[in-house]
Scaffold this motif. Structure first.
Motif, short mmCIF file in Angstrom:
data_model
loop_
_atom_site.label_atom_id
_atom_site.label_comp_id
_atom_site.label_asym_id
_atom_site.label_seq_id
_atom_site.Cartn_x
_atom_site.Cartn_y
_atom_site.Cartn_z
N ALA A 75 56.44 17.19 56.29
CA ALA A 75 56.32 18.65 56.37
C ALA A 75 55.42 19.11 57.51
CB ALA A 75 55.80 19.19 55.03
N ASN A 76 54.51 18.26 57.94
CA ASN A 76 53.60 18.65 59.03
C ASN A 76 54.15 18.29 60.42
OD1 ASN A 76 53.37 15.91 58.70
ND2 ASN A 76 51.17 15.86 59.15
N LYS A 77 55.40 17.76 60.47
CA LYS A 77 56.02 17.37 61.74
C LYS A 77 57.01 18.46 62.19
CE LYS A 77 54.32 13.12 62.22
NZ LYS A 77 55.16 11.93 61.98
N SER A 78 56.68 19.11 63.30
CA SER A 78 57.62 20.09 63.87
C SER A 78 58.78 19.35 64.52
CB SER A 78 56.92 20.98 64.90
OG SER A 78 56.41 20.21 65.96
N PHE A 79 59.90 20.06 64.69
CA PHE A 79 61.07 19.39 65.24
C PHE A 79 61.91 20.33 66.11
CE2 PHE A 79 62.85 21.49 61.59
CZ PHE A 79 64.17 21.76 61.93
N LYS A 80 62.81 19.73 66.85
CA LYS A 80 63.75 20.46 67.71
C LYS A 80 65.02 19.63 67.82
CE LYS A 80 64.40 21.65 72.62
NZ LYS A 80 63.78 21.65 73.97
N ILE A 81 66.17 20.30 67.87
CA ILE A 81 67.44 19.60 68.07
C ILE A 81 68.07 20.12 69.36
CG2 ILE A 81 69.75 19.12 67.16
CD1 ILE A 81 68.67 19.51 64.36
N THR A 82 68.30 19.23 70.31
CA THR A 82 68.97 19.58 71.57
C THR A 82 70.44 19.22 71.46
OG1 THR A 82 67.00 19.26 72.95
CG2 THR A 82 69.13 19.03 74.04
N VAL A 83 71.30 20.18 71.80
CA VAL A 83 72.75 19.96 71.78
C VAL A 83 73.24 19.84 73.22
CG1 VAL A 83 75.00 20.91 71.15
CG2 VAL A 83 73.05 21.18 69.60
N GLU A 84 73.85 18.72 73.55
CA GLU A 84 74.37 18.47 74.90
C GLU A 84 75.86 18.17 74.82
OE1 GLU A 84 73.21 17.93 78.17
OE2 GLU A 84 71.22 18.76 77.80
N THR A 85 76.60 18.64 75.80
CA THR A 85 78.02 18.30 75.90
C THR A 85 78.31 17.82 77.32
OG1 THR A 85 78.60 20.57 76.52
CG2 THR A 85 78.71 20.00 74.19
N ALA A 90 66.02 5.48 54.59
CA ALA A 90 65.17 6.58 54.12
C ALA A 90 63.69 6.26 54.23
CB ALA A 90 65.54 6.92 52.67
N GLN A 91 63.31 5.05 53.90
CA GLN A 91 61.88 4.69 53.89
C GLN A 91 61.30 4.69 55.31
OE1 GLN A 91 61.01 1.12 51.73
NE2 GLN A 91 58.81 1.22 52.11
N SER A 92 62.00 4.06 56.28
CA SER A 92 61.48 3.96 57.64
C SER A 92 61.56 5.30 58.39
CB SER A 92 62.24 2.88 58.42
OG SER A 92 63.63 3.21 58.50
N LEU A 93 62.49 6.16 57.97
CA LEU A 93 62.66 7.45 58.65
C LEU A 93 61.79 8.55 58.05
CD1 LEU A 93 66.55 7.57 59.16
CD2 LEU A 93 64.81 6.77 60.76
N ALA A 94 61.19 8.29 56.91
CA ALA A 94 60.46 9.34 56.18
C ALA A 94 59.35 9.97 57.02
CB ALA A 94 59.87 8.75 54.89
N THR A 95 58.71 9.18 57.87
CA THR A 95 57.60 9.71 58.68
C THR A 95 58.05 10.80 59.64
OG1 THR A 95 55.85 9.08 60.22
CG2 THR A 95 57.91 7.91 60.44
N HIS A 96 59.33 10.76 60.05
CA HIS A 96 59.84 11.78 60.99
C HIS A 96 60.16 13.10 60.27
CE1 HIS A 96 60.02 8.52 63.77
NE2 HIS A 96 61.05 7.92 63.18
N PHE A 97 60.30 13.05 58.96
CA PHE A 97 60.71 14.24 58.21
C PHE A 97 59.55 14.88 57.45
CE2 PHE A 97 64.80 11.64 57.95
CZ PHE A 97 65.34 12.25 59.08
N VAL A 105 64.80 17.45 57.12
CA VAL A 105 63.62 17.91 57.87
C VAL A 105 62.91 19.00 57.07
CG1 VAL A 105 64.46 17.31 60.17
CG2 VAL A 105 65.14 19.48 59.16
N GLU A 106 61.57 18.94 57.02
CA GLU A 106 60.80 19.91 56.25
C GLU A 106 59.82 20.68 57.11
OE1 GLU A 106 58.90 18.03 52.98
OE2 GLU A 106 60.73 17.05 52.24
N GLY A 107 59.52 20.19 58.30
CA GLY A 107 58.55 20.84 59.16
C GLY A 107 59.12 22.04 59.88
N PRO A 108 58.29 22.77 60.63
CA PRO A 108 58.72 23.97 61.33
C PRO A 108 59.47 23.61 62.63
CG PRO A 108 56.41 23.57 61.79
CD PRO A 108 56.83 22.54 60.78
N VAL A 109 60.27 24.55 63.11
CA VAL A 109 60.97 24.38 64.39
C VAL A 109 59.98 24.70 65.51
CG1 VAL A 109 62.80 25.26 65.88
CG2 VAL A 109 63.21 24.97 63.41
N ASN A 110 59.97 23.85 66.54
CA ASN A 110 59.12 24.06 67.72
C ASN A 110 59.95 23.70 68.95
OD1 ASN A 110 57.29 23.93 69.86
ND2 ASN A 110 55.63 23.15 68.58
N LEU A 111 60.37 24.72 69.70
CA LEU A 111 61.28 24.50 70.82
C LEU A 111 60.57 24.01 72.08
CD1 LEU A 111 63.67 27.57 70.45
CD2 LEU A 111 63.92 25.26 69.51
N LYS A 112 59.24 24.10 72.14
CA LYS A 112 58.52 23.71 73.35
C LYS A 112 57.88 22.32 73.25
CE LYS A 112 57.54 28.38 75.06
NZ LYS A 112 56.47 29.32 75.51
#
Length: 487
Positions: A106-116, A97-104, A138-145
């Motif tokens: 609120a000011n960090k946008s995110f995207k999840i790619t699903v591959e099969t 949790a501590q080392s991953l906190a920076t990725h989550f 995750v607390e930031g907004p979704v950004n697909l680009k």
């Protein structure tokens, strides 16, 4: 896997599968990167779970790879079902949790790619997969680009499209670190290249060869069968100075027949140098000489960092050498007339003997020779590969060309510069010497077999038509009597 290394996933493009291991090993050597693989490592799979030191090592590895689509830091991996995967991902997030906190944040946008792999998901199904991971903090907004953090979710459904399991074999999730360098393949595409020939090498394979040759900025790379210079272009794209030679005056000087459809004559500025200029590498061009490789023009003192080449096999391009006659025939030619010397066949066995001996003499210690070697697939188990005491074979990858022929990409590394071993060449000449003859014999046999199968199928069709009451009409087609044109 060592506990000091972080786990990453190498996600590959599923093409030229047999080449990826040699390329990755070469890139690890170039960057001096340590990489570990688990005991059950399978190089044929589209993903490798590996151990690397950090993100910087992963970025370096991806920065030159033509095989990699991307690398991501592994957070969870399960081959025991989806429930086990979600449990592993939850545990990873809680434990770190501590080392991953920076990725989550609120000011960090995110995207999840699903591959099969080996199974198609609709967009709705992909969204449903993402929704099963609502527990991600995750607390930031979704950004697909252009997201600040890019997550990858992958399901692997096996390699056999005819045997897809009910549940995925492997499920993986992680944080994207770097893309491979596959955009370079399109950058030097043959479709837009200024100058190409009949046998211009595919850009992806050219770049793979440069990687396996350990080509780096400032190196001197040589291609003794340069043709239209595709391999020189690839080496120059990695910053090497390039030189070449070829016996064909017409192709080197851009005077051969155009190979593009609807092009009647070549443009005046079509040349190997023009190709390098097109890609911003003109300053790395040394020269391309008209030379017969069977009679070396090079001083013993010249040393190359890499020799990367695709010798002619006598199929699409002739294997030729200058023919030297013991007696000069009287002719009506004047002394200042241009003379085009006659040529004779350059046997494959002799060509590879010259190539390996030339490499043993002119490569630096630790330098590499990367070359193609043609084979009939029925000879795969034969000991036909050329060998030399000064050169160690470090990679051998196969590219199938047809049902009966293939070519091998051989990578040799110079391990000795002993004068006593310079002539120590070995090769099973009996299989290779008549390769062209055996190739066309096999081609005729294969075509004959296919023709016989087609005739057998037609005869079966005729018998079945007769059984159903059809009759052959004057136009050659089989119809029921009432459907005949004059019925």
């Amino acid at each position: 896997m060592s506990s000091t290394l972080k786990k990453y996933v190498l996600w590959f493009a599923q093409e030229h599968v047999d080449f990826r291991q040699a390329e990755i090993a070469s890139l690890l050597r170039i960057w001096n990167i340590q990489m570990e693989t688990p005991a059950d490592h399978n190089p044929k799979r589209p993903f490798w779970v590996v151990g690397l030191q950090n993100d910087e090592a992963a970025r370096k590895l991806a920065s030159r790879s033509m095989s990699l689509r991307c690398i991501f830091e592994l957070w969870a991996h399960s081959n025991e079902g989806l429930a086990n995967f979600h449990q592993a991902l939850r545990q990873h997030i809680e434990t770190n949790a501590q080392s991953l906190a920076t990725h989550f944040e609120a000011n960090k946008s995110f995207k999840i790619t699903v591959e099969t792999y080996n199974k198609h998901f609709s967009q709705r199904e992909k969204v449903a997969k993402i929704e099963t991971m609502q527990y991600l903090p995750v607390e930031g907004p979704v950004n697909l680009k252009t997201p600040d953090v890019h997550y990858w979710y992958i399901e692997f459904w096996g390699l056999d499209p005819m045997d897809v399991p009910e549940q995925p074999y492997d499920v993986l999730f992680g944080r994207w670190v770097a893309d491979g360098k596959r955009d370079m393949i399109n950058e030097i595409s043959l479709k837009t290249r200024k100058f190409i020939g009949n046998t211009s090498m595919d850009p992806q394979l050219s770049l793979l060869m440069a990687n396996q040759g350990l080509v780096e900025s400032g190196h001197l790379v040589f291609d003794p069968f340069a043709g239209s210079g595709s391999l020189l272009v690839a080496a120059a794209k990695f910053g090497a100075y390039v030189a070449g030679a070829d016996i064909d005056y017409m192709i080197v000087h851009g005077k051969s027949k155009p190979t593009r459809v609807n092009q009647k004559v070549r443009e005046k500025d079509e040349s190997i140098y023009a190709n390098l200029q097109q890609y911003g590498c003109g300053g790395l061009f040394v020269d391309v000489l008209i030379a017969d490789f069977s009679r070396s023009i090079w001083a013993d003192s010249i040393v190359f960092d890499s020799i990367i080449t695709d010798p002619p096999y006598g199929i699409r391009e002739a294997t030729e050498r200058i023919e030297f006659k013991t007696q000069r025939r009287a002719t009506a030619m004047t002394e200042d007339a241009v003379h085009y010397p006659s040529t004779s066949p350059y046997q494959l066995c002799q060509m590879y003997k010259d190539l390996l001996q030339f490499s043993a003499r002119h490569l630096k210690l630790g330098g590499r020779l990367v070359c193609w070697f043609p084979m009939l697939r029925k000879d795969a188990d034969s000991d036909v590969l050329p060998r030399h005491k000064c050169l160690q074979l470090v990679a051998n990858s196969e590219q199938p060309l047809s049902g009966y022929s293939s070519r091998r990409l051989l990578t040799y590394e110079k391990v000795s510069d002993s004068e006593a071993d310079l002539g120590a060449f070995e090769m099973s000449a009996t299989v290779v010497e008549n390769f062209r003859e055996r190739y066309f014999t096999q081609l005729a046999e294969d075509n004959g077999t296919r023709k016989e199968r087609r005739l057998e199928l037609r005869e079966v069709g005729r018998k079945e038509a007769k059984k159903r009451g059809k009759q052959q009409q004057p136009d050659g087609k089989w119809r029921f009597p009432q459907d005949a044109p004059d019925a």
